[in-house]
Each structure stands twice: as C-alpha cells, then as structure tokens.
Design a protein around this motif. Structure first.
Motif, PDB file in Angstrom:
ATOM      1  N   TYR A 233       0.986  -1.215   0.008  1.00  0.00           N
ATOM      2  CA  TYR A 233      -0.122   0.110  -0.048  1.00  0.00           C
ATOM      3  C   TYR A 233       0.922   1.231   0.006  1.00  0.00           C
ATOM      4  O   TYR A 233       0.629   2.211  -0.504  1.00  0.00           O
ATOM      5  CB  TYR A 233      -0.887   0.039   1.289  1.00  0.00           C
ATOM      6  N   PHE A 234       1.911   1.261   0.742  1.00  0.00           N
ATOM      7  CA  PHE A 234       2.868   2.379   0.688  1.00  0.00           C
ATOM      8  C   PHE A 234       3.520   2.563  -0.705  1.00  0.00           C
ATOM      9  O   PHE A 234       3.692   3.802  -1.212  1.00  0.00           O
ATOM     10  CB  PHE A 234       3.959   2.276   1.915  1.00  0.00           C
ATOM     11  N   ARG A 235       3.750   1.574  -1.275  1.00  0.00           N
ATOM     12  CA  ARG A 235       4.191   1.647  -2.792  1.00  0.00           C
ATOM     13  C   ARG A 235       3.374   2.318  -3.683  1.00  0.00           C
ATOM     14  O   ARG A 235       3.595   3.346  -4.379  1.00  0.00           O
ATOM     15  CB  ARG A 235       4.620   0.262  -3.225  1.00  0.00           C
ATOM     16  N   GLN A 236       1.822   2.099  -3.317  1.00  0.00           N
ATOM     17  CA  GLN A 236       0.894   2.429  -4.077  1.00  0.00           C
ATOM     18  C   GLN A 236       0.688   3.920  -3.770  1.00  0.00           C
ATOM     19  O   GLN A 236       0.304   4.710  -4.622  1.00  0.00           O
ATOM     20  CB  GLN A 236      -0.273   1.861  -3.485  1.00  0.00           C
ATOM     21  N   LEU A 237       1.123   4.487  -2.525  1.00  0.00           N
ATOM     22  CA  LEU A 237       0.935   5.831  -2.143  1.00  0.00           C
ATOM     23  C   LEU A 237       2.178   6.483  -2.658  1.00  0.00           C
ATOM     24  O   LEU A 237       2.285   7.888  -2.132  1.00  0.00           O
ATOM     25  CB  LEU A 237       0.910   5.929  -0.660  1.00  0.00           C
ATOM     26  N   GLY A 238       3.313   5.958  -3.503  1.00  0.00           N
ATOM     27  CA  GLY A 238       4.250   6.624  -4.227  1.00  0.00           C
ATOM     28  C   GLY A 238       5.558   6.669  -3.468  1.00  0.00           C
ATOM     29  O   GLY A 238       6.640   7.415  -3.922  1.00  0.00           O
ATOM     30  N   VAL A 239       5.587   5.727  -2.323  1.00  0.00           N
ATOM     31  CA  VAL A 239       6.875   5.547  -1.437  1.00  0.00           C
ATOM     32  C   VAL A 239       7.587   4.592  -2.438  1.00  0.00           C
ATOM     33  O   VAL A 239       7.156   3.305  -2.520  1.00  0.00           O
ATOM     34  CB  VAL A 239       6.760   5.017  -0.213  1.00  0.00           C
TER      35      VAL A 239
ATOM     36  N   MET B  11      -8.578   4.701   6.200  1.00  0.00           N
ATOM     37  CA  MET B  11      -7.387   4.296   5.494  1.00  0.00           C
ATOM     38  C   MET B  11      -7.468   4.354   3.842  1.00  0.00           C
ATOM     39  O   MET B  11      -6.526   4.477   3.270  1.00  0.00           O
ATOM     40  CB  MET B  11      -6.795   3.140   6.063  1.00  0.00           C
ATOM     41  N   ALA B  12      -8.637   4.074   3.457  1.00  0.00           N
ATOM     42  CA  ALA B  12      -8.862   3.818   2.102  1.00  0.00           C
ATOM     43  C   ALA B  12      -8.633   5.380   1.018  1.00  0.00           C
ATOM     44  O   ALA B  12      -8.304   5.107  -0.010  1.00  0.00           O
ATOM     45  CB  ALA B  12     -10.188   3.231   1.763  1.00  0.00           C
ATOM     46  N   TYR B  13      -8.766   6.272   1.981  1.00  0.00           N
ATOM     47  CA  TYR B  13      -8.641   7.535   1.504  1.00  0.00           C
ATOM     48  C   TYR B  13      -7.129   8.357   1.754  1.00  0.00           C
ATOM     49  O   TYR B  13      -7.003   9.494   1.379  1.00  0.00           O
ATOM     50  CB  TYR B  13      -9.604   8.613   1.950  1.00  0.00           C
ATOM     51  N   ALA B  14      -6.241   7.450   2.173  1.00  0.00           N
ATOM     52  CA  ALA B  14      -5.020   8.291   2.554  1.00  0.00           C
ATOM     53  C   ALA B  14      -4.344   8.436   1.056  1.00  0.00           C
ATOM     54  O   ALA B  14      -4.331   7.742   0.106  1.00  0.00           O
ATOM     55  CB  ALA B  14      -4.248   6.974   3.255  1.00  0.00           C
ATOM     56  N   ALA B  15      -3.411   9.523   1.254  1.00  0.00           N
ATOM     57  CA  ALA B  15      -2.794  10.126  -0.099  1.00  0.00           C
ATOM     58  C   ALA B  15      -1.454  10.075   0.378  1.00  0.00           C
ATOM     59  O   ALA B  15      -0.694  10.421  -0.793  1.00  0.00           O
ATOM     60  CB  ALA B  15      -3.663  11.509  -0.234  1.00  0.00           C
TER      61      ALA B  15
ATOM     62  N   VAL C 159      12.698   1.224  -1.020  1.00  0.00           N
ATOM     63  CA  VAL C 159      12.769   0.036  -0.338  1.00  0.00           C
ATOM     64  C   VAL C 159      12.802   0.158   1.302  1.00  0.00           C
ATOM     65  O   VAL C 159      12.303  -0.023   2.386  1.00  0.00           O
ATOM     66  CB  VAL C 159      13.484  -1.170  -0.682  1.00  0.00           C
ATOM     67  N   GLY C 160      14.037   0.804   1.637  1.00  0.00           N
ATOM     68  CA  GLY C 160      14.148   1.346   2.869  1.00  0.00           C
ATOM     69  C   GLY C 160      13.055   2.196   3.674  1.00  0.00           C
ATOM     70  O   GLY C 160      12.575   1.824   4.614  1.00  0.00           O
ATOM     71  N   GLU C 161      12.634   3.172   2.864  1.00  0.00           N
ATOM     72  CA  GLU C 161      11.615   4.120   3.335  1.00  0.00           C
ATOM     73  C   GLU C 161      10.159   3.142   3.558  1.00  0.00           C
ATOM     74  O   GLU C 161       9.396   3.390   4.551  1.00  0.00           O
ATOM     75  CB  GLU C 161      11.252   5.290   2.400  1.00  0.00           C
ATOM     76  N   ILE C 162      10.096   2.302   2.695  1.00  0.00           N
ATOM     77  CA  ILE C 162       8.711   1.472   2.885  1.00  0.00           C
ATOM     78  C   ILE C 162       8.691   0.636   4.132  1.00  0.00           C
ATOM     79  O   ILE C 162       7.833   0.414   4.717  1.00  0.00           O
ATOM     80  CB  ILE C 162       8.527   0.476   1.645  1.00  0.00           C
ATOM     81  N   ALA C 163      10.089  -0.170   4.118  1.00  0.00           N
ATOM     82  CA  ALA C 163      10.171  -0.699   5.502  1.00  0.00           C
ATOM     83  C   ALA C 163      10.165   0.046   6.744  1.00  0.00           C
ATOM     84  O   ALA C 163       9.435  -0.352   7.768  1.00  0.00           O
ATOM     85  CB  ALA C 163      11.690  -1.447   5.491  1.00  0.00           C
TER      86      ALA C 163
END
Length: 380
Positions: free
Chosen positions: A7-13, A68-72, A16-20
C-alpha cells in the motif's frame, strides 16, 4: 496489515528502505499505544460497563479502517494507525466479558474459546485479506475490513447481553478500584510475568524462521511455503491448547498446568535449537504451539479467578499491557540476537521457558483465595 508495504508503494513511496521504515512504524504504533491505554480502558469498563467500551472501540475501527482507503500519503496511514491505537483495547475486554459471563468452573473453557478466535483471526486474516485485495484492490480492501468491524459491532450491540450488578451491590465492599489494588491480588504480578514471557517467546520465531530454514538445507524457493505451513501449524496447535486447557484445569491447578506447559514448550524450542533439517521442525512446532496455548489460557484463567468482577477490566487491561510489551520487544531482541546466531534465539527461548516454569513453581500460590472485594485505596 501484512500487505501494508504494498500500500505504501501505491502511495508513491518507492525506496525499499523508506517502505520498510513506514511499515515498521505503522505496524508498531498501534500495539504500543494500546499497551499504554489498555489498563485505562479496562478501568473505565469496570465503571461504565464492558459492552459500551467494546462498542466504542469497534465503532472507531469502522471509521479508521474506512479512512485508510482515502490515504494520500504515508504519514496519513501512520496517523490513522496511531488513532487506532488510542481507541483499541477490545481484545482484553472480550476476555473480561468471557470471564464475567462464565460460571467459575467454566471460566477456563470460555476464555479458551475467545483466545482460540484471537489466534485463528491472525492465522486466517492474511489469506482472506490477500484474496480480497486481489479481487477489489488494496484501497477497497480497507472498506471490506471496515465492514467486518461493523458486523462485529452489530453482533455485540444486539446479541451480547451484559449482566451488571446493581449499583448498591457493586458499591458494597468494593472500595475504589486502583491499579495498586489490582496488583496486590495474590499471584497477579507472577501471572503478568508469565503472560509477558509466553508472548515474548511465542513471537520470537517470526523474524528468524525464514532465515533459519535455508541454514537447514531448504531451497530458497521452498522457504515461503515452509514458513507459512510452520506458522499455521503453530497457530493451529496453540488454538488446540487454548481449548485443551479447560480440561486440564478441571483436574490440576493452574500452577501445575503452567509449569508442565512451560517444560513442554521448552522441549519444542530445544528441538528447533538442535534441528539438523527442516523436517525436524515439524516435530517441534506442534509441541511448542500446544504448550504455549495451554499455558496462556491457564494464566488468564488463574487471573480471572482471583480478580473480583468489579476490577476485572483493569486487571485484564494490565495483563494485556504485559502481553503487548512482549509482542513489541520480542521481534527487536530476536532480530538483534539472530544477527549473530539464529540458533541462539531458540536457545534463549528454552532458557526463558525453563526459568518461567521455575518461577511459577517457586512463587505462585497453588490455590489462592479469591478476593471478595477490592480494598479501598487512594488514587495512584
């Protein structure tokens, strides 16, 4: 929650380190805040009723999961997970409700059934969640999750009938419920240590098991499926232990059950320590899971028998804090130790379980007197 990194990847992160980092912070903040507030919510439940506190928690989860479905942005998810922690706490209250409704000689069975559900939920959740996410997408999966919480809210609202003592009966001889008065109950601090230790050991496997399997000769392609099967066996056997505990408590004291279960769990962890192939782990896993589940239910049941109904919310809230503290610390310490030696993690589990069993045998009163009331004390 296992798919939060996606989901974080979908939000533009993209890093890999930031996602973790965002995943770790978001997954950790909810149990951390819950651990701090669980005793408070339990104490409020003692004053105003368990049902309304569970309704409050579930209603907040309906809203937070939908939001959470509306998180940007990544920080939106983190903030919502923090809010979720502020209003959580229904897990401890459901155990309290089970202890309240069950006759004394059926308390172990009632608590075991609830704990079975609590174990099977996380075991089946990733499978259901993965299927839902595949069908409707990650964002809409939060709406489905919100719908599950709404169903739970409706079930509690219309099908759970709370039995509360009259105001006069509740006030008679109970005094003021304080955390100090709850901690003063015989065996309570020992049982907090037991629940912390069991949770600490139980959760130590997660960070290192996928890394241990290749050391035992498993091919990289088989590691995910082997890890999943072993985790499922562990969860399933623990659920069996939750239900088996009631039968054991009908014949033996809680102290005897906890001591014996600790020794059996240590044997299961020892099998992990000395294993020479991944196949051997399939002998240690059910042994370990069964014993952990049995000991956990025995500890909660023993606590339920010594805490009067007027203080059970605060008492089970404190026990939940101990459990969540073990949940939070275990992956950190296991990961640090596993960086030097994975076998050392399992050896530490063996030592911890044997020490826990020895402590219970030494310090726990076999047949404590149930407190009839909460002694009046000043507010802490």
């Amino acid at each position: 929650m296992p798919f939060l990194p996606l989901y974080f990847r979908q939000l533009g992160v993209t890093d890999v380190g930031e996602i973790a980092l965002w995943s770790g912070l978001s997954l950790g903040v909810t149990p951390a805040i819950t651990a701090l507030l669980a005793p408070l919510w339990g104490r409020l439940a003692d004053r105003f009723g368990r049902k309304i506190m569970v309704q409050r928690s579930l209603a907040s989860f309906v809203l937070v999961m939908g939001a959470m479905a509306y998180a940007a942005d990544a920080w939106h998810v983190f903030a919502l997970r923090a809010i979720q922690g502020l209003f959580a706490g229904y897990g401890a209250l459901t155990l309290t409700m089970a202890a309240d409704l069950a006759p004394r000689d059926r308390m172990g069975y009632a608590i075991g059934v609830v704990q079975t559900a609590q174990r099977l939920g996380p075991a089946l959740g990733p499978i259901i969640g993965g299927t839902v996410a595949q069908i409707v997408g990650l964002r809409r999966a939060f709406f489905v999750t919100s719908g599950f919480f709404l169903i739970a809210l409706l079930l509690v609202s219309f099908m759970y009938h709370e039995r509360r003592p009259s105001p006069a009966a509740a006030a008679h001889g109970t005094g003021r419920v304080t955390f100090r008065s709850v901690l003063a109950f015989e065996n309570f601090i020992v049982l907090m240590a037991v629940i912390f230790g069991l949770q600490f050991v139980d959760r130590s496997f997660g960070p290192v098991l996928p890394l241990y399997l290749p050391q035992l000769g498993a091919s990289p392609a088989r590691v995910p499926i082997l890890s999943g099967v072993l985790f499922s066996i562990g969860a399933g056997s623990a659920a069996v232990g939750n239900n088996l505990c009631a039968r054991l408590l009908a014949r033996y004291t809680a102290r005897t059950v906890i001591v014996a279960s600790g020794a059996v769990a240590a044997t299961g962890a020892l099998i992990y320590t000395i294993a020479t192939s991944s196949a051997i782990l399939f002998a240690g896993t059910p042994l370990f899971g069964l014993a952990i589940g049995t000991a956990t239910t025995a500890a909660y049941t023993a606590a339920g028998t010594i805490i009067p109904a007027s203080a059970r919310g605060a008492g089970f809230g404190l026990l939940t804090t101990a459990s969540l503290a073990g949940l939070a610390l275990s992956p950190i310490l296991s990961g640090m130790l596993g960086a030097f030696s994975i076998r050392a993690v399992f050896l530490l589990d063996v030592v911890a379980l044997l020490m826990l069993a020895a402590m219970v045998r030494r310090l726990m009163v076999a047949a404590p007197q149930r407190a009839a009331s909460v002694p009046a004390q000043e507010e802490m």
